[in-house]
Every structure is written in C-alpha cells, then in structure tokens.
Motif scaffolding. Structure first.
Motif, PDB file in Angstrom:
ATOM      1  N   LEU A  27       0.373  14.090  -5.375  1.00 24.33           N
ATOM      2  CA  LEU A  27       0.023  13.958  -4.150  1.00 24.33           C
ATOM      3  C   LEU A  27      -1.405  14.616  -3.228  1.00 24.33           C
ATOM      4  CD1 LEU A  27       2.146  17.582  -3.866  1.00 24.33           C
ATOM      5  CD2 LEU A  27       1.745  15.437  -2.162  1.00 24.33           C
ATOM      6  N   PRO A  28      -2.183  13.821  -4.167  1.00 20.34           N
ATOM      7  CA  PRO A  28      -3.630  13.218  -3.642  1.00 20.34           C
ATOM      8  C   PRO A  28      -3.608  12.205  -3.392  1.00 20.34           C
ATOM      9  CG  PRO A  28      -4.121  15.135  -5.602  1.00 20.34           C
ATOM     10  CD  PRO A  28      -2.628  15.089  -5.955  1.00 20.34           C
ATOM     11  N   ILE A  29      -3.188  10.885  -3.987  1.00 21.15           N
ATOM     12  CA  ILE A  29      -2.951  10.234  -3.317  1.00 21.15           C
ATOM     13  C   ILE A  29      -2.486  10.075  -2.346  1.00 21.15           C
ATOM     14  CG2 ILE A  29      -1.844   7.307  -5.014  1.00 21.15           C
ATOM     15  CD1 ILE A  29      -2.820   8.592  -7.265  1.00 21.15           C
ATOM     16  N   VAL A  30      -1.173  10.434  -2.486  1.00 24.45           N
ATOM     17  CA  VAL A  30      -0.077   9.825  -1.028  1.00 24.45           C
ATOM     18  C   VAL A  30      -1.078  10.478   0.430  1.00 24.45           C
ATOM     19  CG1 VAL A  30       1.865  10.881  -0.128  1.00 24.45           C
ATOM     20  CG2 VAL A  30       1.849  11.027  -2.839  1.00 24.45           C
ATOM     21  N   ASP A  31      -1.608  11.474  -0.286  1.00 28.68           N
ATOM     22  CA  ASP A  31      -2.473  11.888   0.952  1.00 28.68           C
ATOM     23  C   ASP A  31      -3.377  10.903   1.911  1.00 28.68           C
ATOM     24  OD1 ASP A  31      -3.136  13.637   2.893  1.00 28.68           O
ATOM     25  OD2 ASP A  31      -4.377  14.543   1.184  1.00 28.68           O
ATOM     26  N   ARG A  32      -4.524  10.385   0.054  1.00 31.48           N
ATOM     27  CA  ARG A  32      -5.017   9.841   1.007  1.00 31.48           C
ATOM     28  C   ARG A  32      -4.100   8.131   1.680  1.00 31.48           C
ATOM     29  NH1 ARG A  32      -8.235  11.317  -3.527  1.00 31.48           N
ATOM     30  NH2 ARG A  32      -7.024   9.525  -4.638  1.00 31.48           N
ATOM     31  N   SER A  33      -2.788   8.158   1.220  1.00 25.61           N
ATOM     32  CA  SER A  33      -2.391   6.511   1.226  1.00 25.61           C
ATOM     33  C   SER A  33      -1.846   6.692   2.392  1.00 25.61           C
ATOM     34  CB  SER A  33      -1.213   6.720   0.503  1.00 25.61           C
ATOM     35  OG  SER A  33      -0.220   5.784   1.621  1.00 25.61           O
ATOM     36  N   ALA A  34      -1.554   7.974   3.314  1.00 26.54           N
ATOM     37  CA  ALA A  34      -0.814   8.384   4.502  1.00 26.54           C
ATOM     38  C   ALA A  34      -2.085   8.430   5.556  1.00 26.54           C
ATOM     39  CB  ALA A  34      -0.268  10.189   4.328  1.00 26.54           C
ATOM     40  N   ARG A  35      -3.507   9.211   5.078  1.00 31.22           N
ATOM     41  CA  ARG A  35      -4.514   8.876   5.912  1.00 31.22           C
ATOM     42  C   ARG A  35      -5.054   7.305   6.177  1.00 31.22           C
ATOM     43  NH1 ARG A  35      -7.296  13.832   5.882  1.00 31.22           N
ATOM     44  NH2 ARG A  35      -6.176  15.227   3.700  1.00 31.22           N
ATOM     45  N   ALA A  36      -4.741   6.208   5.259  1.00 31.47           N
ATOM     46  CA  ALA A  36      -5.457   4.424   5.540  1.00 31.47           C
ATOM     47  C   ALA A  36      -4.025   4.172   6.480  1.00 31.47           C
ATOM     48  CB  ALA A  36      -5.199   4.478   4.025  1.00 31.47           C
ATOM     49  N   ASP A  37      -4.565   3.612   7.218  1.00 38.15           N
ATOM     50  CA  ASP A  37      -4.578   2.764   8.500  1.00 38.15           C
ATOM     51  C   ASP A  37      -4.775   1.000   7.793  1.00 38.15           C
ATOM     52  OD1 ASP A  37      -3.037   1.185  10.676  1.00 38.15           O
ATOM     53  OD2 ASP A  37      -4.759   1.411  11.942  1.00 38.15           O
ATOM     54  N   GLY A  54       0.543  -1.375   0.121  1.00 35.40           N
ATOM     55  CA  GLY A  54      -0.182   0.244  -0.207  1.00 35.40           C
ATOM     56  C   GLY A  54       0.878   1.120   0.045  1.00 35.40           C
ATOM     57  N   LYS A  55       2.538   0.999   0.097  1.00 33.99           N
ATOM     58  CA  LYS A  55       2.594   2.571  -0.167  1.00 33.99           C
ATOM     59  C   LYS A  55       3.403   2.897  -1.745  1.00 33.99           C
ATOM     60  CE  LYS A  55       6.644   1.516   2.500  1.00 33.99           C
ATOM     61  NZ  LYS A  55       6.778   2.224   3.876  1.00 33.99           N
ATOM     62  N   PRO A  56       2.586   4.231  -1.453  1.00 33.39           N
ATOM     63  CA  PRO A  56       2.838   4.534  -2.659  1.00 33.39           C
ATOM     64  C   PRO A  56       4.754   5.207  -2.934  1.00 33.39           C
ATOM     65  CG  PRO A  56       1.731   5.835  -1.228  1.00 33.39           C
ATOM     66  CD  PRO A  56       2.568   5.286  -0.450  1.00 33.39           C
ATOM     67  N   VAL A  57       4.885   4.579  -4.969  1.00 37.37           N
ATOM     68  CA  VAL A  57       6.126   4.402  -5.135  1.00 37.37           C
ATOM     69  C   VAL A  57       5.987   5.453  -6.888  1.00 37.37           C
ATOM     70  CG1 VAL A  57       7.546   3.381  -6.052  1.00 37.37           C
ATOM     71  CG2 VAL A  57       6.651   2.382  -4.203  1.00 37.37           C
ATOM     72  N   LEU A  58       6.788   6.114  -6.543  1.00 37.33           N
ATOM     73  CA  LEU A  58       6.730   6.938  -7.865  1.00 37.33           C
ATOM     74  C   LEU A  58       7.810   6.649  -8.545  1.00 37.33           C
ATOM     75  CD1 LEU A  58       6.212  10.731  -8.137  1.00 37.33           C
ATOM     76  CD2 LEU A  58       7.454   9.516  -9.732  1.00 37.33           C
ATOM     77  N   LEU A  59       7.427   6.105  -9.471  1.00 38.65           N
ATOM     78  CA  LEU A  59       8.656   5.289 -10.434  1.00 38.65           C
ATOM     79  C   LEU A  59       9.595   6.232 -11.860  1.00 38.65           C
ATOM     80  CD1 LEU A  59       6.635   2.071 -11.152  1.00 38.65           C
ATOM     81  CD2 LEU A  59       8.267   2.432  -9.599  1.00 38.65           C
ATOM     82  N   GLY A  60      11.142   6.226 -11.623  1.00 32.92           N
ATOM     83  CA  GLY A  60      11.495   7.145 -12.619  1.00 32.92           C
ATOM     84  C   GLY A  60      13.155   6.307 -13.175  1.00 32.92           C
ATOM     85  N   ALA A  61      13.304   6.672 -14.160  1.00 37.47           N
ATOM     86  CA  ALA A  61      14.614   5.775 -14.743  1.00 37.47           C
ATOM     87  C   ALA A  61      15.202   7.287 -16.328  1.00 37.47           C
ATOM     88  CB  ALA A  61      13.633   5.040 -16.396  1.00 37.47           C
ATOM     89  N   THR A  62      15.989   6.900 -16.229  1.00 37.73           N
ATOM     90  CA  THR A  62      17.580   7.280 -17.124  1.00 37.73           C
ATOM     91  C   THR A  62      18.063   6.386 -17.946  1.00 37.73           C
ATOM     92  OG1 THR A  62      19.529   8.068 -16.463  1.00 37.73           O
ATOM     93  CG2 THR A  62      17.980   9.474 -15.542  1.00 37.73           C
ATOM     94  N   GLY A  63      17.722   6.915 -19.836  1.00 30.99           N
ATOM     95  CA  GLY A  63      18.580   6.025 -20.192  1.00 30.99           C
ATOM     96  C   GLY A  63      19.275   6.694 -21.446  1.00 30.99           C
ATOM     97  N   GLY A  64      19.680   6.268 -21.731  1.00 32.75           N
ATOM     98  CA  GLY A  64      20.734   6.929 -23.792  1.00 32.75           C
ATOM     99  C   GLY A  64      19.822   7.455 -24.306  1.00 32.75           C
ATOM    100  N   GLY A  65      18.625   6.851 -24.323  1.00 36.14           N
ATOM    101  CA  GLY A  65      18.239   7.621 -25.870  1.00 36.14           C
ATOM    102  C   GLY A  65      16.495   6.889 -24.668  1.00 36.14           C
ATOM    103  N   GLU A  66      15.609   7.154 -26.023  1.00 36.66           N
ATOM    104  CA  GLU A  66      14.166   6.538 -26.177  1.00 36.66           C
ATOM    105  C   GLU A  66      13.952   5.332 -25.877  1.00 36.66           C
ATOM    106  OE1 GLU A  66      12.142   9.248 -24.949  1.00 36.66           O
ATOM    107  OE2 GLU A  66      13.774  10.305 -24.843  1.00 36.66           O
ATOM    108  N   ARG A  67      14.877   4.267 -26.276  1.00 37.24           N
ATOM    109  CA  ARG A  67      14.100   3.420 -27.039  1.00 37.24           C
ATOM    110  C   ARG A  67      13.665   2.084 -25.387  1.00 37.24           C
ATOM    111  NH1 ARG A  67      18.670   1.196 -30.695  1.00 37.24           N
ATOM    112  NH2 ARG A  67      17.348   3.226 -31.785  1.00 37.24           N
ATOM    113  N   HIS A  68      14.527   2.602 -24.360  1.00 40.22           N
ATOM    114  CA  HIS A  68      13.634   1.986 -23.219  1.00 40.22           C
ATOM    115  C   HIS A  68      13.170   2.053 -21.773  1.00 40.22           C
ATOM    116  CE1 HIS A  68      17.605  -0.764 -24.367  1.00 40.22           C
ATOM    117  NE2 HIS A  68      16.534  -1.437 -24.206  1.00 40.22           N
ATOM    118  N   ALA A  69      12.184   3.540 -22.842  1.00 37.54           N
ATOM    119  CA  ALA A  69      11.392   4.154 -22.047  1.00 37.54           C
ATOM    120  C   ALA A  69      10.473   3.499 -21.077  1.00 37.54           C
ATOM    121  CB  ALA A  69      11.122   5.022 -22.825  1.00 37.54           C
ATOM    122  N   LEU A  70      10.213   2.146 -21.709  1.00 37.55           N
ATOM    123  CA  LEU A  70       8.991   1.584 -20.965  1.00 37.55           C
ATOM    124  C   LEU A  70       9.246   0.368 -19.821  1.00 37.55           C
ATOM    125  CD1 LEU A  70       7.237   0.448 -24.347  1.00 37.55           C
ATOM    126  CD2 LEU A  70       6.179   1.774 -22.440  1.00 37.55           C
TER     127      LEU A  70
END
Ligand SMILES: Cc1cc2nc3c(=O)[nH]c(=O)nc-3n(C[C@H](O)[C@H](O)[C@H](O)COP(=O)(O)O)c2cc1C
Length: 199
Positions: A181-191, A114-130
């Motif tokens: 942010l709204p999702i993180v806020d809701r998740s922080a309140r959820a027990d 249930g923990k919010p995770v924002l995913l990020g990545a960098t690559g040499g080009g766009e080919r591996h954006a997925l």
C-alpha cells in the motif's frame, strides 16, 4: 482515522485483478479475489476482476489487437488504466498459462511503465513457487512495471476445494498487501506523463 486519510488516498484506487486460470471455479481466481478484498479493507478501491475463463475463448483466436472483440479490448483498457494490477496465474508446465501471456502480449509496450503490479500464482505443490521470481517478474520487468517486492504463491494444500483455508496463506496475503500500500500510494501520486515517449 478513515483509511483514506491513513493512506492519503482521497480518490479510489483502480485495482484490476487478472486471473490466468482456465477453470471455473479456480484457486487462482480465489487468490486474486482475496488479494483485491484485502486492498479494499484498507483503502478506497474500485475493483475489477478479469478472468481468462471469461474472455479467453474470444482472445485465443486473435493474432492482432485490432482483431479482438470489444469486451476483450475493454479488459485491456482496464489493465492499462489501472492504478494497481494484481496479476496471477496457475502454474502450467512450470510457467504461467499460455492465454495469460497471450492477453499481456496485447497490452501496450509502454502502458504499464511505473505501474505497481502484485504478482500471484497457484500450483499443485511448492516446487514451482519461483514462478513469481523467474517467470512473472521478468514479464512485468519487460513492461517497466513496478513489480511489488512481495508476491503470493499458493499450493493445493492452502485450499479446501476453492476456498482458502490456510492461515499461513492468509497472513502472506495480509503482509503482501500491507507492504504494497505505501508503494502504491506513492506511485499513484507520481506523475510520469512528462516522460511518456522518452523511454
Ligand atoms: C495442464 C496443467 C499443467 C500443470 N502444471 C503444473 C506445474 O508445472 N507445476 C505445478 O506446481 N502445478 C501444475 N499444475 C497444477 C495447477 O497449477 C494447480 O492445480 C493450480 O492451483 C490450478 O489453478 P486453478 O484452480 O486456478 O486453475 C498443472 C495443471 C494443469 C491442468
């Protein structure tokens, strides 16, 4: 109106960024820091940036969690106790770096439910954006984490050296954080504690 009231957050949000880069300086670390900064502009945040360049050498030789030195164990605890994780890796051979995965192999199987995770990545080009959808999202799906709908991918052309120069990337960062942010806020309140041990 103060941001805290807008978001209904009276306590600081514990934001932990993890950069899977093996280099210092690093585009991935710059992206992760920029995402943390964008959250800090909008909400009260207590942040921590974990870099594989920093803990990797101590992490690499451990086969079990009880073999890890205290500073890596402490980084794992920060990840497990975060309200929000920003998980970012450079693309290496079409996926995240081995040490990024090795770190998350030591995270408790149910510690991110249930923990919010924002995913990020960098690559040499766009080919591996997925990588965001095909590698990172399934990894955190395994943990039953709440991966946020918008991840942020950046390529070499979004940077001048290790500084973000692309307006398009800046606006993707802004949009990802505003949507989060709204999702993180809701998740922080959820027990979810009553469910611990039942999933
Ligand atoms: C060993 C290695 C493998 C790489 N494999 C890929 C790849 O498969 N796809 C890609 O787009 N970029 C690849 N790259 C480029 C990096 O992902 C890119 O330069 C990244 O932004 C580096 O991030 P950093 O500055 O945080 O280390 C590779 C780089 C290295 C060193």
């Amino acid at each position: 109106m103060p941001v805290a009231n807008v978001m209904g957050m009276s306590n600081s949000l514990r934001v932990v960024g993890v950069s899977g880069s093996l280099h210092e300086p690093s585009k991935t670390t710059a992206l992760t820091a920029s995402l943390i900064g964008a959250f800090a502009e909008r909400a009260p945040v207590e942040s921590r940036l974990i870099e594989i360049t920093d803990i990797g050498p101590n992490l690499a030789g451990a086969l079990r969690r009880d073999q890890l030195p205290a500073r890596v164990e402490e980084a794992l605890t920060a990840i497990e106790e975060a309200d929000l994780i920003i998980a970012a890796s450079p693309v290496y051979r079409a996926t995240f770096t081995g040490l990024f995965k090795h770190l998350f192999d030591f995270v408790g199987q149910y510690a991110l439910v249930g923990k919010p995770v924002l995913l990020g990545a960098t690559g040499g080009g766009e080919r591996h954006a997925l990588i965001i959808e095909h590698q990172l999202r399934p990894l955190f799906g395994f943990f039953q984490a709440l991966t946020l709908p918008l991840g942020v991918y950046a390529s070499d052309t979004d940077f001048d050296g290790y500084t973000i120069t692309s307006e398009a990337l800046e606006s993707r960062i802004d949009q990802a954080v505003s949507r989060a942010l709204p999702i993180v806020d809701r998740s922080a309140r959820a027990d979810l504690s009553e469910y611990v041990g039942t999933w």
